[in-house]
Motif scaffolding. Sequence first.
Motif, PDB file in Angstrom:
ATOM      1  N   PHE A  16      13.792 -11.938  11.989  1.00 30.16           N
ATOM      2  CA  PHE A  16      13.146 -12.252  13.408  1.00 30.16           C
ATOM      3  C   PHE A  16      11.868 -12.734  13.786  1.00 30.16           C
ATOM      4  N   LEU A  17      10.825 -11.814  13.004  1.00 31.55           N
ATOM      5  CA  LEU A  17       9.478 -11.864  13.323  1.00 31.55           C
ATOM      6  C   LEU A  17       8.731 -13.159  12.464  1.00 31.55           C
ATOM      7  N   SER A  18       9.147 -12.729  11.045  1.00 33.30           N
ATOM      8  CA  SER A  18       8.745 -13.792   9.907  1.00 33.30           C
ATOM      9  C   SER A  18       8.970 -14.892  10.493  1.00 33.30           C
ATOM     10  N   GLN A  19      10.289 -15.056  10.658  1.00 27.10           N
ATOM     11  CA  GLN A  19      10.330 -17.072  11.750  1.00 27.10           C
ATOM     12  C   GLN A  19       9.428 -17.101  12.929  1.00 27.10           C
ATOM     13  N   ASN A  20       9.910 -16.617  13.499  1.00 28.23           N
ATOM     14  CA  ASN A  20       9.526 -16.976  14.814  1.00 28.23           C
ATOM     15  C   ASN A  20       7.622 -16.210  15.589  1.00 28.23           C
ATOM     16  N   TYR A  21       6.603 -14.775  15.185  1.00 24.92           N
ATOM     17  CA  TYR A  21       5.977 -14.687  15.371  1.00 24.92           C
ATOM     18  C   TYR A  21       4.573 -14.716  14.201  1.00 24.92           C
ATOM     19  N   SER A  22       5.013 -15.153  13.066  1.00 23.96           N
ATOM     20  CA  SER A  22       4.015 -14.457  11.870  1.00 23.96           C
ATOM     21  C   SER A  22       2.921 -15.845  12.169  1.00 23.96           C
ATOM     22  N   ASP A  23       3.011 -17.164  12.922  1.00 22.80           N
ATOM     23  CA  ASP A  23       1.745 -17.836  12.599  1.00 22.80           C
ATOM     24  C   ASP A  23       1.024 -17.392  13.692  1.00 22.80           C
ATOM     25  N   ASN A  24       1.942 -16.323  14.638  1.00 21.97           N
ATOM     26  CA  ASN A  24       0.586 -16.422  15.656  1.00 21.97           C
ATOM     27  C   ASN A  24       0.013 -14.712  15.712  1.00 21.97           C
ATOM     28  N   TYR A  25       0.507 -13.843  14.651  1.00 22.45           N
ATOM     29  CA  TYR A  25       0.522 -12.549  14.602  1.00 22.45           C
ATOM     30  C   TYR A  25       0.633 -11.964  13.104  1.00 22.45           C
ATOM     31  N   LYS A  26      -0.378 -11.060  12.464  1.00 24.34           N
ATOM     32  CA  LYS A  26      -0.072 -10.436  11.108  1.00 24.34           C
ATOM     33  C   LYS A  26       1.599  -9.557  11.055  1.00 24.34           C
ATOM     34  N   ILE A  27       2.529  -9.600  10.594  1.00 24.47           N
ATOM     35  CA  ILE A  27       3.435  -8.531  11.130  1.00 24.47           C
ATOM     36  C   ILE A  27       3.344  -7.501   9.747  1.00 24.47           C
ATOM     37  N   VAL A  28       3.219  -5.923  10.192  1.00 21.56           N
ATOM     38  CA  VAL A  28       2.699  -4.707   8.746  1.00 21.56           C
ATOM     39  C   VAL A  28       4.122  -4.741   8.624  1.00 21.56           C
TER      40      VAL A  28
ATOM     41  N   VAL B  54       1.082  -1.272   0.241  1.00 26.14           N
ATOM     42  CA  VAL B  54      -0.175   0.159   0.042  1.00 26.14           C
ATOM     43  C   VAL B  54       1.046   1.638   0.026  1.00 26.14           C
ATOM     44  N   ARG B  55       0.737   2.328  -0.711  1.00 27.99           N
ATOM     45  CA  ARG B  55       1.069   2.980  -1.260  1.00 27.99           C
ATOM     46  C   ARG B  55       0.716   4.833  -0.527  1.00 27.99           C
ATOM     47  N   PHE B  56       1.718   5.446   0.288  1.00 29.08           N
ATOM     48  CA  PHE B  56       0.438   6.497   1.298  1.00 29.08           C
ATOM     49  C   PHE B  56       0.928   7.781   0.764  1.00 29.08           C
ATOM     50  N   MET B  57       0.591   8.603  -0.267  1.00 31.98           N
ATOM     51  CA  MET B  57       0.590   9.984  -0.816  1.00 31.98           C
ATOM     52  C   MET B  57       0.217  10.920   0.568  1.00 31.98           C
ATOM     53  N   PRO B  58       0.907  12.113   0.751  1.00 34.83           N
ATOM     54  CA  PRO B  58       0.472  13.111   1.295  1.00 34.83           C
ATOM     55  C   PRO B  58      -1.206  13.576   0.966  1.00 34.83           C
ATOM     56  N   ARG B  59      -2.158  13.992   1.388  1.00 38.64           N
ATOM     57  CA  ARG B  59      -2.694  14.757   1.109  1.00 38.64           C
ATOM     58  C   ARG B  59      -4.074  14.180   0.350  1.00 38.64           C
ATOM     59  N   LYS B  60      -3.901  12.769   0.814  1.00 38.40           N
ATOM     60  CA  LYS B  60      -4.587  12.184  -0.267  1.00 38.40           C
ATOM     61  C   LYS B  60      -5.456  11.497   1.076  1.00 38.40           C
ATOM     62  N   THR B  61      -6.415  10.738   0.535  1.00 34.65           N
ATOM     63  CA  THR B  61      -7.609   9.743   1.165  1.00 34.65           C
ATOM     64  C   THR B  61      -5.817   8.529   1.236  1.00 34.65           C
TER      65      THR B  61
ATOM     66  N   ILE C  26       5.657 -11.340   5.952  1.00 35.43           N
ATOM     67  CA  ILE C  26       5.726  -9.878   6.340  1.00 35.43           C
ATOM     68  C   ILE C  26       4.495  -8.830   5.641  1.00 35.43           C
ATOM     69  N   SER C  27       3.868  -8.119   5.702  1.00 36.05           N
ATOM     70  CA  SER C  27       2.743  -7.322   4.601  1.00 36.05           C
ATOM     71  C   SER C  27       3.622  -5.725   5.295  1.00 36.05           C
ATOM     72  N   PHE C  28       3.693  -5.739   3.865  1.00 37.19           N
ATOM     73  CA  PHE C  28       4.914  -4.496   3.292  1.00 37.19           C
ATOM     74  C   PHE C  28       3.798  -2.799   3.354  1.00 37.19           C
ATOM     75  N   ILE C  29       3.721  -2.105   3.957  1.00 40.72           N
ATOM     76  CA  ILE C  29       2.926  -0.981   2.985  1.00 40.72           C
ATOM     77  C   ILE C  29       4.560   1.026   3.092  1.00 40.72           C
ATOM     78  N   GLU C  30       4.360   0.732   1.636  1.00 43.44           N
ATOM     79  CA  GLU C  30       5.644   2.121   1.230  1.00 43.44           C
ATOM     80  C   GLU C  30       4.969   3.708   1.471  1.00 43.44           C
ATOM     81  N   PHE C  31       5.922   3.537   1.886  1.00 47.69           N
ATOM     82  CA  PHE C  31       5.886   5.363   2.104  1.00 47.69           C
ATOM     83  C   PHE C  31       7.582   6.357   1.377  1.00 47.69           C
ATOM     84  N   LYS C  32       7.009   6.258  -0.318  1.00 50.96           N
ATOM     85  CA  LYS C  32       7.963   6.481  -1.201  1.00 50.96           C
ATOM     86  C   LYS C  32       8.441   7.880  -0.712  1.00 50.96           C
ATOM     87  N   LYS C  33       7.979   9.182  -0.734  1.00 47.74           N
ATOM     88  CA  LYS C  33       8.039  10.623   0.047  1.00 47.74           C
ATOM     89  C   LYS C  33       8.352  10.547   1.120  1.00 47.74           C
TER      90      LYS C  33
END
Length: 393
Positions: A51-63, A6-13, A77-84
């Motif tokens: 570390f989180l991918s190997q040890n916590y991803s079964d019990n938690y969603k890692i963002v 997911v890409r976030f941009m300033p001043r956008k919904t 791992i689920s990624f959210i990008e902040f290009k700016k």
Amino acid sequence: MDKRIVRFMPRKTIKLKTLNINSNQKGIIVVSAVNFFEGGPLSVLKDCLNFLSQNYSDNYKIVALVHDIKLVEIPKISFIEFKKARKSYFHRLYYEYYQFKILSKKLKPQLWLSLHDITPNIEAKIRSVYCHNPAAFYKSSFRDLFFQPTIYFFSLLYKWLYRINIKKNNFVIVQQSWMKGKFIKHFKIQAEKIVIAVPDSKEMPILHEEKNDVYTFFYPAFPRVFKNFEIICKAVSILEKKIKIPFNVLLTINGTENKYAKSIIKKYRKIKNLQFIGLLSREQVFSYYSTANCLLFPSKLETWGLPLSEFKTTKKPILAADLDYAHETIGNYEKVSFFNPENANFLAILMENILKNNIEFQGNIQSKLSHPLAVNWEELFEILLSKEKFQVY
């Protein structure tokens, strides 16, 4: 691999698809590191997410909130990008203090871990920030303003950035005891909420000594004003007039890096015992560790002082600045002596004694670290996620 971006941009919904949480997962862990893009900080982020991918991803969603997913692609791992995020401090602060609040309300995380100093304006059951930049505690000067104005203004800015929202954290993470003391004193944080997270060195390569025809001192550092290259140059200029014993001092600058490095080269380039070898790769640094006879480390400011940890594995002499960070980093070690980082004459005396093989090392003993204490990612996340050990503000 979860390739949702997911890409976030300033001043956008913000439009964020709901992240699926399966029935076995307790909730979401958010790791924020939108300002990390190279070097040590990026390595820390990768280590954390692996570390989180190997040890916590079964019990938690890692963002993971990142500048560029291409730098840190890691499975589960689920990624959210902040290009700016790195475009300007306006964008960075806009994210930290405005958009992250909106994002946190959507994600409703169990734990939000900010890896880069700033305490964001967010909502989470457990809030934590990793404060690794010691700039707030550096006494800058107008000399710093001339050579590297960014460092000068950072030393002023971080005093305020650290303060904003700091008491809203359930945990503040630092790498050393002296920084914990600073946070208690300057920001009135309760000691039990400050976690000392000692860098994990279990994968440090074992270095072996290699013979060198000429005794060699080595100082690997990027040329920033607080790295204090000039005290070594002054000490060498004193020493070469006193003794006839051949020696070399290797400094990892060549004058092209910045204004500070250029000034050092211009002033000291005629000193024959100094060798300005330029910046080195990590692999090259380790190669020089093997051939060097003694590490010099006069830096006035460090989060940790990684070369001190690394060079210890050679069991060879170290001369380090007599500052809290150096004593903590070195820990238990016999072949070390300390010097005032403003006193070139005393450093020259120590170097002379080493060359004449008549030095009596001070040695160093590891001071006892206070709890909560973590020596690896496993212990750190156990502390952060322990319901018995956090209190919501």
